[in-house]
Enzyme design. Structure first.
Site, short mmCIF file in Angstrom:
data_model
loop_
_atom_site.label_atom_id
_atom_site.label_comp_id
_atom_site.label_asym_id
_atom_site.label_seq_id
_atom_site.Cartn_x
_atom_site.Cartn_y
_atom_site.Cartn_z
N ASP A 150 1.17 -1.25 -0.05
CA ASP A 150 0.08 -0.25 -0.02
C ASP A 150 1.01 1.24 -0.02
OD1 ASP A 150 -2.11 1.91 0.34
OD2 ASP A 150 -2.89 0.66 2.31
N ASP A 220 -10.56 4.10 -1.29
CA ASP A 220 -11.16 3.21 -0.56
C ASP A 220 -12.66 3.12 -0.54
OD1 ASP A 220 -8.40 3.03 0.27
OD2 ASP A 220 -8.99 3.21 2.36
C1 GLA Z 1 -5.62 2.35 2.78
C2 GLA Z 1 -6.02 1.11 1.95
C3 GLA Z 1 -6.98 0.30 2.80
C4 GLA Z 1 -6.45 -0.04 4.04
C5 GLA Z 1 -5.78 1.11 4.80
C6 GLA Z 1 -5.03 0.59 6.22
O1 GLA Z 1 -6.39 3.29 3.08
O2 GLA Z 1 -6.40 1.80 1.03
O3 GLA Z 1 -7.43 -0.47 1.97
O4 GLA Z 1 -5.32 -1.04 3.75
O5 GLA Z 1 -4.82 1.83 4.16
O6 GLA Z 1 -4.42 1.56 6.70
#
Ligand code: GLA
Length: 395
Positions: A150, A220
């Site tokens: 990520d 997200d």
């Molecule tokens: C980002 C990702 C999410 C999750 C969070 C965790 O926002 O896009 O899917 O993994 O981090 O902190």
């Protein structure tokens, strides 16, 4: 050596080394969109060893494992400190990662983990920045089968080192993803590599080149209908970038988390299978209603997502709040999703010739599990508010 012996030796070499290497390079890893569970959507920063074990048990007892949900993925907040050698350790929520992985494997499941190319993850835990090889090795030693990587604080690194030079920042980002791919490959363990950088720089155009088996295409998801629909219906046009071993990922499922109605969750699931999306359940599997379980485990619906042809679907038409999408399936069949994005039920008509079939085509309603019939080359059905109907059309 006699000629015969030489031939036998060559045959042995080919079987032992060359064939397996050729297969390793083919797309057997994530040949169909990965299925499983991820901790973030429900447990977020609270996820613990006990939650992962309970989820593992629930995957087995609910029948989800047998329906194809294989990966048990721990998202952000498992990380503890690095030791004097720089080796990452889990925090006190995960007392023994290797033992946890062994437990998950003992149930016939696979396990995944999460990190960032930056110094910190999105929840401000330790990332893999400048520890990539070391971390990949640790994950492999623990027995990890999946890594979600990520971007998070790597954006700060890009800002610091590339400033306004977008070309440089882009090159650095690709290099960072490539670096972890190479580190994972060097471990010799097959580890599904899932990129998460929210669709920046049209990741679908280069995700495969840096070794990604999947890449998030958007920011997200949340457990609210408008956000799910915004993400899902924005995926039109991306089909050509997906295929066996490399998938567009519109984010994890929210089915069963409580923020949407059953029809809205059905639309969510229908859209995701048409999109050949990874199906990572995001709910608390130890407390599932029968309706949630039915939505997640309908075999004929999952088969659309997992069809071996590996083609993502796309929009056929949009008329006001109703949309028709289709996804090519093996044996010249087609999945067709009829979507109603309005807050009142609406009839939707599928004209078979619009999707390349003649009036004799056979139709099956996959959620209902029953054959339905077209009249004069068209099939009309009333789709509930925010709902979906999923059809399989064949000759
Ligand atoms: C980002 C990702 C999410 C999750 C969070 C965790 O926002 O896009 O899917 O993994 O981090 O902190």
């Amino acid at each position: 050596m006699s000629r015969q012996r030489i031939l036998i030796a060559i045959a042995l070499l080919v079987t032992a080394y060359i064939l397996p290497a050729a297969f390793a390079q083919s797309s057997t890893l994530a040949a169909t969109p990965p299925m499983g569970w991820n901790s973030w959507n429900h447990f977020a920063g609270k996820v613990s060893d006990a939650d992962v074990r309970a989820t593992t048990d629930a995957l087995v007892s609910s029948g989800m494992r047998d329906a194809g949900y294989l990966y048990v993925n721990i998202d952000d907040t498992w990380q503890g400190e690095r030791d004097a050698q720089g080796v990452i350790h889990a925090n006190s929520k995960f007392p023994d990662m290797k033992a946890l992985a062994d437990y998950v494997h003992s149930k016939g499941l696979k396990i995944g983990i999460y990190s960032s190319p930056g110094p910190f993850t999105c929840a401000h835990y330790a990332g893999s920045y400048q520890h990539e090889e070391q971390d990949a090795k640790t994950y492999a030693e623990w027995g990890m089968d999946y890594l979600k990587y990520d971007l998070c604080s790597f954006r700060d690194v890009l800002k610091r080192e590339a400033g306004d030079d977008r070309a440089k920042a882009f090159a650095m980002q690709k290099a960072a993803y490539q670096k972890m791919h190479d580190a994972l490959a060097a471990t010799g363990r097959p580890i599904v590599y899932s990129l998460c950088q929210y669709g920046l720089n049209n990741v679908w155009e280069w995700g495969t080149k840096v070794g990604g088996n999947a890449w998030r295409t958007t920011g997200d998801i949340s457990d609210r209908y408008p956000r799910m629909a915004e993400i899902g219906f924005s995926q039109a046009g991306l089909a050509k970038y997906a295929g066996p071993g490399h998938w567009n990922d519109p984010d994890m499922l929210e089915v069963g988390n409580g923020g949407m109605t059953e029809d809205q969750y059905r639309q969510h699931m229908t859209l995701w299978v048409i999109l050949a999306a990874p199906l990572l359940a995001g709910n608390d599997l130890s407390k599932m209603t029968p309706s949630t379980l039915a939505l997640l485990t309908n075999k004929e619906v999952i088969a659309v997502d997992q069809d071996p042809l590996g083609k993502q679907g796309d929009r056929v038409s949009a008329v006001g709040p109703t949309e028709i999408w289709s996804k090519p399936l093996s044996n010249r069949a087609l999945a067709v999703g009829l979507f109603n994005r309005a807050d009142a039920p609406s009839p939707i008509t599928l004209k078979l010739q619009d999707v390349g079939f003649d009036k004799d085509a056979k139709l099956r309603d996959l959620w209902k599990g029953s054959e339905v019939t077209a009249k004069n080359g068209a099939y009309t059905v009333t789709v509930p508010a925010y709902g979906a109907v999923l059809l399989k059309v064949r000759r």
